[in-house]
Design a protein around this motif. Structure first.
Motif, PDB file in Angstrom:
ATOM      1  N   ILE A 260      -8.929 -39.121 -11.154  1.00 44.76           N
ATOM      2  CA  ILE A 260      -8.745 -37.714 -10.809  1.00 44.76           C
ATOM      3  C   ILE A 260      -7.547 -37.577  -9.877  1.00 44.76           C
ATOM      4  CG2 ILE A 260      -9.768 -35.722  -9.602  1.00 44.76           C
ATOM      5  CD1 ILE A 260     -12.517 -36.863 -10.465  1.00 44.76           C
TER       6      ILE A 260
ATOM      7  N   GLN B  95     -14.573 -30.972 -13.946  1.00 46.76           N
ATOM      8  CA  GLN B  95     -13.645 -29.975 -13.396  1.00 46.76           C
ATOM      9  C   GLN B  95     -14.369 -28.849 -12.657  1.00 46.76           C
ATOM     10  OE1 GLN B  95     -10.425 -30.712 -13.241  1.00 46.76           O
ATOM     11  NE2 GLN B  95     -11.100 -32.577 -14.255  1.00 46.76           N
ATOM     12  N   THR B  96     -15.463 -28.331 -13.229  1.00 48.27           N
ATOM     13  CA  THR B  96     -16.167 -27.234 -12.563  1.00 48.27           C
ATOM     14  C   THR B  96     -16.869 -27.707 -11.291  1.00 48.27           C
ATOM     15  OG1 THR B  96     -18.119 -27.529 -13.992  1.00 48.27           O
ATOM     16  CG2 THR B  96     -16.475 -25.875 -14.676  1.00 48.27           C
TER      17      THR B  96
ATOM     18  N   TYR C  16      -6.943 -30.101  -5.088  1.00 48.43           N
ATOM     19  CA  TYR C  16      -8.220 -29.913  -4.394  1.00 48.43           C
ATOM     20  C   TYR C  16      -8.002 -30.158  -2.895  1.00 48.43           C
ATOM     21  CZ  TYR C  16      -9.942 -30.280  -9.173  1.00 48.43           C
ATOM     22  OH  TYR C  16     -10.150 -30.092 -10.514  1.00 48.43           O
TER      23      TYR C  16
END
Length: 186
Positions: free
Chosen positions: A157, A120-121, A162
């Motif tokens: 994902i 995630q980061t 994003y």
């Protein structure tokens, strides 16, 4: 020259795209887990044989192919850092994919939770960058497109939050070498 790998691997796909870009003849040998275990000390794909040269990592293979064609691999420290960010993302995501597929519940294992957080980061960091939507692509960008394609293929994902990564990927979908290396569906 022989490249060993699977059609679905994002690491192998990057190498296959570089082979197309550099117009180098190479036999592709589809290899499963047993084949990679028998032939490569890393027990993973890709690996490359070219005469006396034997390489066992997609980054070294890509560098070798670029240099063999008279091109540079990762022209700047920033490009190399982006490759490393995407590698971290791919390693963590691919490892969790296989661990979950083996039936392991990752929610109770702190190390695996750190891997999930790392995904995630790293996605958030990569999404802050402005990525091109047309060619030419450098190796960090090719690697990122290969990862996103794999993550979508494997439903790992949801990229809807994003936006920069999604726009970049949509642009990559029109790149002929990206299209030519698309893994089989199903």
């Amino acid at each position: 020259m022989k490249l060993y790998g699977s059609y679905t691997s994002p690491f192998v796909r990057h190498v296959r795209m570089v082979l197309l870009e550099t117009v180098q003849p190479c036999e592709f040998v589809e290899t499963d887990q047993a084949g990679s275990t028998a032939k490569s000390p890393t027990q993973r794909v890709p690996f490359l044989e070219d005469g006396d040269v034997f390489l066992t990592d997609s980054a070294s293979i890509t560098k070798y192919l670029r240099e063999k064609a008279g091109q540079e691999y990762c022209k700047t420290a920033k490009e190399l850092d982006d490759v490393c960010l995407v590698n971290t993302l791919m390693d963590a995501t691919v490892n969790l994919f296989f661990i979950k597929r083996d039936g392991v519940d990752i929610t109770g294992i702190p190390y695996l939770q750190r891997q999930a957080a790392r995904i995630q980061t790293t996605l958030a960091e990569l999404n802050q960058q402005q990525w091109p939507t047309t060619t030419p692509y450098n190796d960090a960008q090719i690697r990122l497109a290969c990862f996103i394609g794999w993550a979508k293929l494997r439903n790992q994902i949801d990229f809807s939050s994003y936006n920069n990564l999604e726009k970049f990927y949509v642009g990559a979908l029109s790149y002929p070498h990206f299209i030519a290396t698309q893994p089989p569906q199903g």
